[in-house]
Design an enzyme around this catalytic site. Sequence first.
Site, short mmCIF file in Angstrom:
data_model
loop_
_atom_site.label_atom_id
_atom_site.label_comp_id
_atom_site.label_asym_id
_atom_site.label_seq_id
_atom_site.Cartn_x
_atom_site.Cartn_y
_atom_site.Cartn_z
N LYS A 115 0.84 -1.21 0.00
CA LYS A 115 0.00 0.00 0.00
C LYS A 115 0.87 1.25 0.00
CE LYS A 115 -3.71 -2.22 2.65
NZ LYS A 115 -4.61 -2.79 1.66
N GLU A 199 -3.25 6.22 8.64
CA GLU A 199 -4.20 6.96 7.81
C GLU A 199 -5.21 7.62 8.73
OE1 GLU A 199 -6.26 4.58 4.89
OE2 GLU A 199 -4.52 4.60 3.57
N ARG A 291 -5.84 -7.99 -9.77
CA ARG A 291 -6.40 -9.31 -10.11
C ARG A 291 -7.89 -9.15 -10.40
NH1 ARG A 291 -9.41 -9.76 -5.33
NH2 ARG A 291 -8.36 -8.84 -3.56
P1 ADP Z 1 -12.08 -8.49 -3.02
O1 ADP Z 1 -11.49 -7.14 -2.88
O2 ADP Z 1 -11.89 -9.15 -4.33
O3 ADP Z 1 -13.47 -8.52 -2.54
P2 ADP Z 1 -11.24 -9.81 -0.63
O4 ADP Z 1 -10.46 -8.85 0.20
O5 ADP Z 1 -12.57 -10.19 -0.18
O6 ADP Z 1 -11.17 -9.31 -2.10
O7 ADP Z 1 -10.36 -11.09 -0.85
C1 ADP Z 1 -10.57 -11.97 -1.94
C2 ADP Z 1 -10.00 -13.28 -1.60
O8 ADP Z 1 -8.62 -13.18 -1.41
C3 ADP Z 1 -10.53 -13.89 -0.35
O9 ADP Z 1 -10.54 -15.28 -0.56
C4 ADP Z 1 -9.52 -13.47 0.69
O10 ADP Z 1 -9.51 -14.37 1.77
C5 ADP Z 1 -8.26 -13.53 -0.09
N1 ADP Z 1 -7.22 -12.56 0.27
C6 ADP Z 1 -7.19 -11.26 -0.04
N2 ADP Z 1 -6.05 -10.70 0.36
C7 ADP Z 1 -5.33 -11.67 0.94
C8 ADP Z 1 -4.05 -11.72 1.56
N3 ADP Z 1 -3.26 -10.68 1.62
N4 ADP Z 1 -3.65 -12.89 2.07
C9 ADP Z 1 -4.43 -13.96 1.98
N5 ADP Z 1 -5.63 -13.99 1.40
C10 ADP Z 1 -6.08 -12.86 0.90
P1 ADP Z 2 -7.57 -4.54 2.35
O1 ADP Z 2 -6.25 -4.63 1.65
O2 ADP Z 2 -7.63 -5.35 3.57
O3 ADP Z 2 -8.70 -4.74 1.41
P2 ADP Z 2 -8.26 -1.69 2.32
O4 ADP Z 2 -7.29 -0.58 2.46
O5 ADP Z 2 -8.81 -1.93 0.98
O6 ADP Z 2 -7.60 -3.02 2.89
O7 ADP Z 2 -9.45 -1.44 3.35
C1 ADP Z 2 -10.46 -2.40 3.59
C2 ADP Z 2 -11.63 -1.74 4.28
O8 ADP Z 2 -11.23 -1.13 5.52
C3 ADP Z 2 -12.26 -0.59 3.51
O9 ADP Z 2 -13.22 -1.05 2.58
C4 ADP Z 2 -12.89 0.22 4.63
O10 ADP Z 2 -14.09 -0.37 5.08
C5 ADP Z 2 -11.88 0.10 5.75
N1 ADP Z 2 -10.90 1.21 5.71
C6 ADP Z 2 -9.67 1.20 5.14
N2 ADP Z 2 -9.04 2.37 5.30
C7 ADP Z 2 -9.86 3.18 5.99
C8 ADP Z 2 -9.79 4.54 6.49
N3 ADP Z 2 -8.71 5.29 6.31
N4 ADP Z 2 -10.86 5.03 7.16
C9 ADP Z 2 -11.96 4.26 7.38
N5 ADP Z 2 -12.09 3.00 6.95
C10 ADP Z 2 -11.06 2.44 6.26
MG MG Z 3 -9.14 -3.56 -0.23
#
Ligand code: ADP
Ligand code: ADP
Ligand code: MG
Length: 490
Positions: A115, A199, A291
């Site tokens: 990130k 953040e 992806r």
């Molecule tokens: P999307 O943004 O596509 O909705 P999710 O965050 O729900 O993605 O994750 C999609 C799939 O990938 C899920 O099966 C989740 O468990 C897996 N996944 C996502 N990020 C990771 C990670 N860093 N390590 C392991 N599994 C992950």
């Molecule tokens: P991941 O890699 O686990 O998907 P993201 O950065 O995409 O992580 O964040 C996943 C979720 O966490 C977001 O959809 C939101 O609900 C919450 N989130 C992430 N960053 C923030 C933020 N700065 N403030 C509030 N909620 C956040």
């Molecule tokens: Mg995300």
Amino acid sequence: MKKILVANRGEIALRIMRTARKMGIRTVAVYSEIDRNAPHVRFADEAVAIGAAPSSESYLKMERIVDAALQTKADGIHPGYGFLSENAVFAQRVEDAGITFIGPRPHAIQVMGSKLAAKEAVKKYNIPMVPGVEEAITDIPKAKEVAAQIGYPILIKASAGGGGKGMRIVEREADFEAQMSRAISEAVNAFGDGSVFIEKYISSPRHIEIQVLADTHGNVVHLFERECSIQRRHQKVVEEAPSAVLTPEVRTAMGAAAVKVAQACDYVGAGTVEFLIDERLNFYFLEMNTRLQVEHPVTELITGIDLVEQQINIARGEVLPFQQKDLSIQGHAMELRVYAEDPLNDFLPNVGKLDYYQKPSGEGIRVDDGYEQGMDIPIYYDPMIAKLITYGKNRMAAIQKMKEAIQQYAIQGVATTLPFGKFVMEHDAFIKGKFDTHFVKIHYAPDAIKAAQQAESQIAALAALNAYLQEEERLQVPITNGSGWKTKRG
Ligand code: ADP
Ligand code: ADP
Ligand code: MG
């Protein structure tokens, strides 16, 4: 490309193979011991066993997967989502073996997989970002100063984070150090990388993301947005396209920003740029997922474009068959992730055997699933059973269709998120489009589901009793048959 190995399991493996077959491409499945009889294995033209049930012994074993592709002479590997899909080392190894990786170049995966590196890469393109620090925190007193400047609450996030893991909210300065060390140890355990950053915690954000497609000839388009604010544990459960709140102007601005993010890392293939939106529709770049996304079907339904087909054509070096001006939104699509989780018990995984499994069908209903009646849902992997997707000419029609489909969907043996989906579809705030990522915390009351289920089972019991009594009544009416005998039950 004549043969594709799908380095995944479950619904997404099947979904990819269906498109490959439609395109006249042969398919190879890989499977762990426990998935020996899984539908994706039976569907594929060929299948190769790659190890024991834990994913570290099978679906994450790079060399076994590459070997399986070489052995079966597959000329492409599609990674799906999860597992190795965002692993730059894997993408490189696939290419080194002379096989096409159906996805972006390793460099783009690497940049966007962190990130922090992602923020650095997009900075020069003037993409709005959530206020915070843009490097890994090493100096705690300095980080506290920054946190005070940004203003509490703040969010500590793992740079390598994913799947909603590695995030800690800090409400006040006194908690800073404790939350920080928790975040670091979580990040080390989950991702093998303890880099964390800060953040601003946006208090009532919506999660809205943009689908992009980029070919190897420098063409990049976006396929509009998906609203993914209905989440538990920072993970999505309900998604829809388009969003109920975006104006055409904000949509265009976000689309343009997403295209720039893709260009910032020389992106190739299908990808998703995630944003948070505040109440005034200001948007902030969160991260890019390099992806195919779980929720990609809602975009397919509103654009009529098969994203896996596009991924394959891009990997073959073809030029995108459309430009931005050719794309438009038609109708509305809704998706519910049907997880084997108990919505009455904190959404805890509830794996076990699918004693009964009957999926809905009909116009405007799509089910992407990877299980069948009688199968066990293994504890080793993500507990998602299926994705229920509906389509209608507008948002209310898609919601109505979703309610009907949930009603038709019968699963016994494990608890699922189906009743939660019903709760969401019937909730006034959802119907009005007035919700954010805290929908579950603010509105969700498991008791409402319990009461509804009790009422339903009471109604069902009454209906059954009623039907029984009526039947009794009917059978007691003397019926004269040809022989003059009177029939009566008993
Ligand atoms: P999307 O943004 O596509 O909705 P999710 O965050 O729900 O993605 O994750 C999609 C799939 O990938 C899920 O099966 C989740 O468990 C897996 N996944 C996502 N990020 C990771 C990670 N860093 N390590 C392991 N599994 C992950
Ligand atoms: P991941 O890699 O686990 O998907 P993201 O950065 O995409 O992580 O964040 C996943 C979720 O966490 C977001 O959809 C939101 O609900 C919450 N989130 C992430 N960053 C923030 C933020 N700065 N403030 C509030 N909620 C956040
Ligand atoms: Mg995300």
